[in-house]
Scaffold this motif. Structure first.
Motif, short mmCIF file in Angstrom:
data_model
loop_
_atom_site.label_atom_id
_atom_site.label_comp_id
_atom_site.label_asym_id
_atom_site.label_seq_id
_atom_site.Cartn_x
_atom_site.Cartn_y
_atom_site.Cartn_z
N LEU A 679 0.82 -1.24 0.00
CA LEU A 679 0.10 0.18 -0.02
C LEU A 679 0.77 1.16 -0.07
O LEU A 679 1.72 1.22 1.10
N LEU A 680 0.90 2.22 -1.03
CA LEU A 680 1.48 3.40 -1.07
C LEU A 680 0.22 4.32 -0.61
O LEU A 680 -0.77 4.03 -0.89
N TYR A 681 0.69 5.64 -0.04
CA TYR A 681 -0.24 6.46 0.13
C TYR A 681 0.31 7.83 0.25
O TYR A 681 1.59 8.07 0.56
N ARG A 682 -0.66 8.83 0.04
CA ARG A 682 -0.08 10.25 0.07
C ARG A 682 -0.59 10.89 1.11
O ARG A 682 -1.79 10.57 1.50
N GLY A 683 -0.11 11.98 1.59
CA GLY A 683 -0.58 12.59 2.95
C GLY A 683 -0.79 11.55 4.20
O GLY A 683 0.12 10.92 4.24
N ARG A 684 -1.82 11.59 4.73
CA ARG A 684 -2.03 10.91 5.72
C ARG A 684 -2.82 9.45 5.47
O ARG A 684 -3.44 9.26 4.26
N LEU A 685 -2.09 8.31 6.17
CA LEU A 685 -2.57 6.93 5.90
C LEU A 685 -4.24 6.85 6.38
O LEU A 685 -4.43 7.51 7.22
N THR A 686 -5.00 5.91 5.58
CA THR A 686 -6.32 6.14 6.01
C THR A 686 -6.44 5.85 7.13
O THR A 686 -5.61 4.71 7.57
N ARG A 687 -7.40 6.26 8.13
CA ARG A 687 -7.89 5.53 9.52
C ARG A 687 -8.02 4.33 9.49
O ARG A 687 -8.10 3.37 10.44
N LEU A 688 -8.41 3.63 8.10
CA LEU A 688 -9.05 2.25 8.27
C LEU A 688 -7.86 1.38 8.42
O LEU A 688 -7.90 0.13 8.79
N VAL A 689 -6.76 1.83 8.22
CA VAL A 689 -5.36 1.16 8.32
C VAL A 689 -4.55 1.85 9.56
O VAL A 689 -4.08 0.83 10.48
N SER A 690 -4.38 2.73 9.70
CA SER A 690 -3.78 3.42 10.82
C SER A 690 -4.61 3.43 12.36
O SER A 690 -3.70 3.36 13.35
N GLY A 691 -5.88 3.30 12.21
CA GLY A 691 -6.56 3.24 13.42
C GLY A 691 -6.46 4.52 14.03
O GLY A 691 -7.31 4.72 15.27
N GLY A 692 -6.04 5.71 13.48
CA GLY A 692 -6.09 6.97 14.07
C GLY A 692 -7.23 7.73 13.66
O GLY A 692 -8.02 7.33 13.13
#
Length: 692
Positions: A679-692
């Motif tokens: 998984l690549l991501y720009r900006g902030r990682l989706t909360r679905l993965v980060s849990g944040g």
């Protein structure tokens, strides 16, 4: 027996079986090319036998089960293959068809020294299993042998060895059969009774699609005297998926089963009275913009697919049925009168449960016969009287309303009936489309239902219906398909966790199951995923964490692989990072199929352009795609459902791409990968993965 000796024994037997298959092929003789019809039909059967034998020559069998019946003094080795092969003796079987009752033990027997059994036409047969052996034969050569059970020996070491070996193989651009690796829970579904509606909730990679296809092959074998391939049908989500699964049934020796989409089937049913809206429009409206959970409840497709709308349509059909029966007497000439009570009796009693417009047609024909009889009995031969009577009949018939399905459907959104529609935009948009002869996806089920109720079917009822990705089917679609069978016989499969088309589908299987009598329904849940590695499945399950889907999360087969990679990239370097990921995987040479999965069609176009500029050939999947070609593919996440790839790059898993309402969408993308996921991501990682 030592492994080497057992291997040599199997090679010797294989040589003998191949020689017998060759002998049978040579004995068939040349194909018939004459004009005699009987000989032509016999030659068709010869052609099918040649095809079966040629397939068997490449891979005659895949399993061996040594079984000793309770009434016997010794075990008999049974070899299991895709189709049966007889020996030179009248009653000798060199290979047993995998669908035969005795072959069921190869899938259901899980080890242990206790008795084993199977259901034969004569009743239950019990006995003892001495050996269960998996074999891999390619082009007539024994490649691999693995014993998963030997009576009296420790069986734990090789229980899943063969399964893991097959799962570890790379994939190409077609779905393949699983006859050599069918698991016990899958086999129970495949061999279930025909006259049931099977609902199969299967997690990503559980094999539910292949199980459904194998079930068709089993039903044709088990109920050969009651079902026909030409009266079976498979509904798939799109044409690309149809191409992807197209090889399974031919590999199983099954042909003539129609494979289509609900859209194509409906347009054909309606005799092209309407044309389908471009599916890209619906997909664009739903997937190419940010959306929220509230969008689900406001979607017009949810309302048009509901049981409440079915009830409104049925009420309107009853009005139409009542409207064509005249409420006034028919008087073609003075002194000759037909009372409305008589006409009502003809329509309601004599024509029974026939389709509505056929009742009207028969009533009109009955009126014409009545008039001819009356004129003849009264000996009125005066041409002017006869002409006047026929003219009045034609005028009388014109007052009896006649509808096409689109005409009847349009009346649902006109006059006082429009008041029952919850959103006035639904009224204006639907009427505007129908005026242009266009049917949106949400209009297809009502149109199909209305047409069948008005005119019936142009072909015999279906013996069995398979619905894939059924979580995207509204209750109204199921109601329409119910009209196509004399009694329910369906295999309905899908995954609520992959229900990304929330604007049209269901949130619980109960929404569809309640459409049938309880005794007609069986529910199965497949929670074991055979597609992806443990790392990928466990990661994907975290994406759905906290969601109340009412189904169990996927349980991975013990097949470990690379850790899931998550990598942040600066916006200006994003395309280069995607390209570099693909290049590094291609350089490794380990993967036959690689997918770059984007969030939107526009994003995928940019990705495809970048890869092409870098000299990397990739196929770009679009909504109207007729086929999937394998290799390197760029595909929007919402079009990837149902496909699988050796390795997947999720191009951007940033917060802007996948919001809180997109968990199922991200889950679908991640579970396309068999062996490798990044998984690549720009900006902030989706909360679905980060849990944040």
């Amino acid at each position: 027996m030592p492994v080497q000796s057992a291997y040599q024994e199997e090679e010797k037997r294989l040589t003998g079986v191949l020689a017998e298959i060759r002998r049978q092929l040579e004995a068939i003789g040349p194909r018939y090319t004459g004009d005699d019809f009987t000989e032509q039909m016999l030659d068709v059967q010869r052609g099918k036998r040649i095809e079966r034998l040629e397939t068997a020559y490449r891979e005659p069998y895949f399993g061996r089960l040594d079984f000793q019946e309770a009434s016997s003094d010794r075990p008999v080795p049974l070899y299991i293959g895709k189709s049966g092969v007889s020996g030179p003796g009248r009653d000798e079987l060199l290979v047993i068809d995998w669908r035969a009752p005795v072959a069921s033990m190869f899938y259901s027997f899980a080890g242990g020294d206790g008795p084993a059994s199977y259901e034969s036409p004569e009743g239950e047969v019990t006995g003892t299993v001495h050996l269960k052996r998996n074999l891999v034969i390619r082009d007539g050569e024994l490649i691999r042998m693995a014993d998963s059970y030997t009576r009296g020996q420790d069986e734990a070491l090789v229980t899943d060895e063969f399964l893991l070996y097959r799962l570890g193989e790379n994939k190409d651009n077609k779905l393949r059969d699983i006859v050599s690796t069918i698991q016990a829970e899958q086999d129970r579904i495949i061999r279930a009774d025909k006259n049931k509606v099977l609902f199969i909730q299967g997690v990503a990679g559980s094999g539910k699609t292949t199980v459904a296809l194998h079930r068709l092959a089993f039903l044709l074998y088990r109920y050969a005297d009651r079902v026909r391939a030409s009266r079976m049908i498979i509904f798939a989500p799109n044409r690309m998926f149809l191409d992807y699964i197209s090889g399974v049934l031919p590999e199983l020796g099954v042909g003539d089963i129609r494979q289509t989409t609900f859209e194509d089937w409906t347009i054909e049913l309606l005799r092209n009275e309407v044309r389908a809206a471009d599916p890209a429009d619906t997909l664009h409206d739903w997937f190419e913009r940010p959306r929220s959970a509230a969008d689900l409840d406001s979607a017009s497709g949810r309302w048009k697919g509901s049981r409440a709308f079915v009830a409104l349509v049925e009420e309107r059909l009853r009005e139409i049925e009542a409207s064509f029966v005249p409420q006034e007497p028919f008087e073609p000439v003075e002194g000759m009168r037909l009372q409305p009570e008589t006409m009502r009796q003809w329509a309601e009693t004599d024509y029974g449960a026939e389709p509505i417009m056929r009742k009207r047609e028969r009533l009109v024909n009955r009126l014409r016969r009545w008039l001819e009889t009356e004129l003849k009995d009264r000996k009125w031969t005066d041409r002017s009287i006869r002409s006047k009577a026929l003219s009045r009949l034609n005028a009388f018939v014109k007052k009896m309303p006649s509808y096409s399905a689109p005409q009847a459907y349009r009346t649902m959104f006109e006059g006082k009936r429009a008041a029952a529609v919850p959103d006035k935009r639904i009224v204006t948009e639907t009427v505007a489309r129908l005026k242009k002869g266009i049917a949106a996806e949400e209009d297809l089920a009502p149109l199909a239902y209305i047409h069948i109720r008005l005119y019936g079917l142009d072909q015999p009822p279906f013996d069995h219906i398979v619905i894939d990705e059924a979580q995207d089917y509204s209750p109204f679609r199921i109601e329409a398909l119910k009209l196509c069978q004399r009694r329910p016989s369906m295999t309905v499969l899908g995954d609520l966790q992959q229900g990304i088309h929330g604007y049209a589908g269901v949130r619980s299987w109960r929404e569809q199951m309640e459409l049938f009598d309880d005794e007609d329904v069986q529910y199965y849940e497949l929670d074991r995923s055979y597609r992806s590695t443990m790392e990928i499945i466990e990661f994907a399950n975290r994406v759905l964490a906290g969601m109340d889907g009412g189904v169990r999360p996927a349980v991975p087969v013990f097949r470990s692989g690379e850790p899931v990679e998550i990598e942040r990239t600066e916006p200006e370097n994003w395309l280069a990072a995607v390209e570099e990921s693909v290049r590094s995987w291609q350089a490794e040479g380990r993967y036959k199929t690689i997918a770059v999965i984007g969030r939107t069609a526009r994003e995928c176009a940019l990705l495809h352009e970048r890869l092409a500029a870098g000299g990397l050939y990739a196929a770009l999947v679009e909504s109207s795609q007729p086929s999937y070609g394998g290799g390197l593919t760029v595909v929007p996440v919402y079009l990837s459902k149902g496909l699988e790839f050796d390795a997947v790059v999720m191009a951007d898993a940033g917060e802007a791409a996948y919001g809180d309402a997109d968990a199922k969408l991200l889950y679908v993308g991640c579970t396309r990968a068999l062996h490798r996921l990044k998984l690549l991501y720009r900006g902030r990682l989706t909360r679905l993965v980060s849990g944040g």
